[in-house]
Design an enzyme around this catalytic site. Structure first.
Site, PDB file in Angstrom:
ATOM      1  N   CYS A 398       0.861  -1.183   0.000  1.00  0.00           N
ATOM      2  CA  CYS A 398       0.000   0.000   0.000  1.00  0.00           C
ATOM      3  C   CYS A 398       0.895   1.230   0.000  1.00  0.00           C
ATOM      4  O   CYS A 398       2.109   1.131  -0.143  1.00  0.00           O
ATOM      5  CB  CYS A 398      -0.962  -0.001   1.177  1.00  0.00           C
ATOM      6  N   HIS A 563      27.875 -14.743 -10.514  1.00  0.00           N
ATOM      7  CA  HIS A 563      26.850 -15.086  -9.532  1.00  0.00           C
ATOM      8  C   HIS A 563      26.298 -13.799  -8.940  1.00  0.00           C
ATOM      9  O   HIS A 563      26.865 -12.718  -9.124  1.00  0.00           O
ATOM     10  CB  HIS A 563      27.415 -15.983  -8.429  1.00  0.00           C
TER      11      HIS A 563
END
Length: 644
Positions: A398, A563
């Site tokens: 929200c 990675h």
């Protein structure tokens, strides 16, 4: 109406821009509401006309409002823009405008104003300038001089901005505050203040309340409270009365789901202070905004008539928070203002509902039909699930991340757990704090555009009722579908155990003859293989690129092992590697890379994987066999050490 957003480019409307601005302001104010409430309570209890006067304790009131609170807000604003470094320079820079608007040397005997507006300006601006200054010599400082340059550049910029704010910004803000104060006084003197509800109540329902409350009313209210001991401005937006009256009207005269959910919403709104719960009841029948406007106008009229207000903001807008900040002697007027607003809102809302000839369940019926229609389009949802793998993270977002999202997340979390999926996490956040790491993002329909900008790869679910949206059941179904798909994909194949999805390196994650020609393309190629294997989220690929910008993953011996960053661990679903061999070595930061192994290590497996791969590539015979490999099985035979 509730809907699932699966595509469509986001449009940036003026309302969304105002929402963003309001969210940024609230991000500066909300973390410091506790400090503001502390100041209000100390004021209420210990000043000479407080509940328990204490001369020594009351000495904290002035310095807190004049210095501490603006500095905290400036620090918070700077930190939002540029981390701790931005927060520090922002806090220093606001001292100039604080002194220029509070010290008698500058203002004489006129009386100063708490410099909240100055803090919300200087904190972010100074942090932004610090960020730009740092970028000028990023990577150009000789080793050993980094700390010297960092500290002195921050000190010099902060000092200059403090001086600049003292002589340039402060005079402007003094005049602006004077004009705004005169405007408020004009509204009060001419009995026009109640008419602000005509703008405030619709703006709240459009989720523009943060821009109004934290951008205008709170700074002006604190300035007024510091001078007069209280301010009515704290209750223009936060009065829980109008929302309570509206929900009680639905409780008595509503029909269907609206009537059933209204009592629970009323309790949450009035006692919990989460006003967002009544917004769907207005959006369902837009004419009901007249009830909240009438209630808001009545509340303001009564508060103004009894000359009452609060000492500090009521945050959240709960009746408990309102009473906690009510000065001694004002309880009757405050109570009348709150419950008078509720009474009028109830009467107007009841009249509108009683005279409404339409079917109350019309919108809900349409929402159900749309949901059934969406369920008929299995191919769209299936593609989303296939792309993301198993749904493991759901976020309810929200505007501020504290009210409606917390309630929605609680409801949704219970439903998912009851469905037998405790492995799925459901959290609540503000839209401003979202990142693209979640599988499903749930928002109110008016906030979905903004949420999609922050999380473009997530499945977005729009709802119009925080209490019991049918979309929650649909999300549970999606979780169950994705879980079944994941279960089917992980079932072992007896005839091909080497390619089982339990393997760290699967056949489908091996490419002999990669297509990339640059380092960045090679990282993307290796990362996409991890995504295709269901080992990582799509966002993990971006984290692999981010890692490369800080530390090169070229290992030598023609090997590179891209990675993700440590922060991207949460994007990893299971430990896995991908293998790409290139006919022409890739230029990897000046080193040739013929073999690129994408790494996704869950937990501490990352370090173990790196160690075991290094052992393999220190064996020249093993490297030669990999170079000569003609099939994925040949690669697996060499890299068997890194298979489960």
């Amino acid at each position: 109406m509730a809907s699932i957003a699966t595509s469509a480019a986001p449009r940036t409307s003026a309302r969304v821009q105002v929402q963003k601005f309001g969210t940024f302001l609230s991000m500066m104010i909300m973390p410091n509401i506790g400090a503001i409430i502390a100041w209000g309570l100390i004021t209420a209890f210990f000043i000479p006309d407080g509940w328990t006067p204490n001369e020594k304790i009351a000495t904290m009131v002035g310095p807190t409002i004049t210095y501490l609170l603006p500095i905290l807000i400036a620090y918070t604003g700077g930190r939002i823009v540029y981390g701790t470094r931005g927060g520090v320079v922002g806090a220093v820079s606001v001292m100039g405008v604080i002194m220029a608007t509070s010290d008698p040397i500058f203002i004489g005997d006129k009386g100063g104003s708490p410099m909240f507006l100055g803090a919300m300006i200087m904190g972010p601006i100074t942090a932004w300038l610090m960020k730009r200054v740092d970028a000028l010599w990023d990577g150009k400082i000789k080793p050993g001089f980094e700390m010297l340059v960092d500290n002195f550049s921050a000190g010099i910029l902060a000092g200059l901005m403090a001086i600049g704010s003292m002589f340039l910004l402060a005079p402007v803000l003094r005049k602006v505050i004077e004009w705004l104060g005169d405007g408020v006084n004009y509204l009060v003197d001419h009995d026009l203040l109640p008419f602000t509800s005509v703008f405030i109540e619709p703006a709240k329902v459009m989720f523009l309340n943060n821009a109004i409350n934290h951008g205008v009313l709170t700074p002006l209210g604190i300035d007024q409270a510091a001078k007069e001991g209280q301010s009515i401005l704290f209750l223009l937006e936060a009065n829980p009365g109008p929302g309570l009256g509206l929900l009680m009207a639905y409780t008595v005269f509503g029909r269907g789901v609206a009537r059933a959910s209204a009592p629970g919403a009323a309790i949450i709104q009035f006692f919990g202070g989460i006003h967002e719960v009544y917004f769907p009841f207005v959006l369902m029948k837009p004419k009901m905004i007249l009830a909240t406007i009438a209630g808001g106008m009545t509340g303001i009229f009564l508060l103004n008539a009894f000359d009452v207000g609060l000492r500090a903001p009521a945050a959240p807008g709960s009746i408990f928070a309102v009473y906690a900040q009510t000065p001694k002697g004002d309880f009757f007027g405050i109570t009348l203002g709150v419950f008078g607003a509720a009474a009028v809102s109830f009467l107007v809302g009841s009249l509108l509902l009683r005279t409404d000839k339409s079917d109350d369940t019309g919108d809900l019926t349409l929402a159900t039909a749309q949901m059934e229609d969406l369920k008929g389009k299995k191919s769209v949802v299936s593609k989303l699930i296939d792309a993301r793998g198993e749904i493991r993270t759901v976020v309810f977002a929200c505007d501020a991340g504290m009210g409606s999202s917390a309630m929605g997340a609680s409801v949704l979390r219970k439903k998912i757990q009851e469905a037998g999926h405790p492995e799925v996490t459901v959290v609540n956040k503000s839209i401003a704090n979202l990142d693209d790491t979640y599988d499903v993002v749930v928002t109110h329909q008016d906030l979905t555009e903004r949420a999609r900008e922050r999380t473009p790869s997530a499945l977005h679910v729009s709802v119009d009722n925080f209490m019991g949206s049918p979309r929650y059941d649909e999300i549970v179904e999606l979780v169950q579908q994705s879980s079944r798909r994941a279960g089917e994909g992980s079932a072992p194949v007896a005839t091909e155990s080497a390619s089982s999805s339990e393997d760290v390196l699967a056949r489908q994650s091996i490419v002999l003859g990669g297509s990339a020609r640059t380092r960045d393309d090679a990282i993307t190629e290796a990362g996409n293989l991890l995504v295709a294997a269901g080992a990582v989220d799509v966002a993990y690929v971006a984290a692999m690129h981010e890692r490369e910008t800080s530390v090169s993953t070229a290992m030598g011996n023609s090997l590179a092992i891209p990675h993700g960053t440590n922060e991207a661990k949460e994007l990893i679903r299971r430990t896995a590697i991908s293998f790409v061999r290139y006919d022409q070595p890739i230029d990897w930061n000046g080193k040739p890379a013929e073999f690129v192994l994408g790494i996704a290590g869950a937990g501490d497996d990352h370090l173990a994987l790196l160690s075991r791969i290094a052992e393999t590539f220190t064996d020249q015979d093993a490297v030669a066999r990999l170079r000569a490999a003609a099939t994925p099985d040949d690669v697996l035979a060499v890299l068997d050490v890194v298979r489960v």
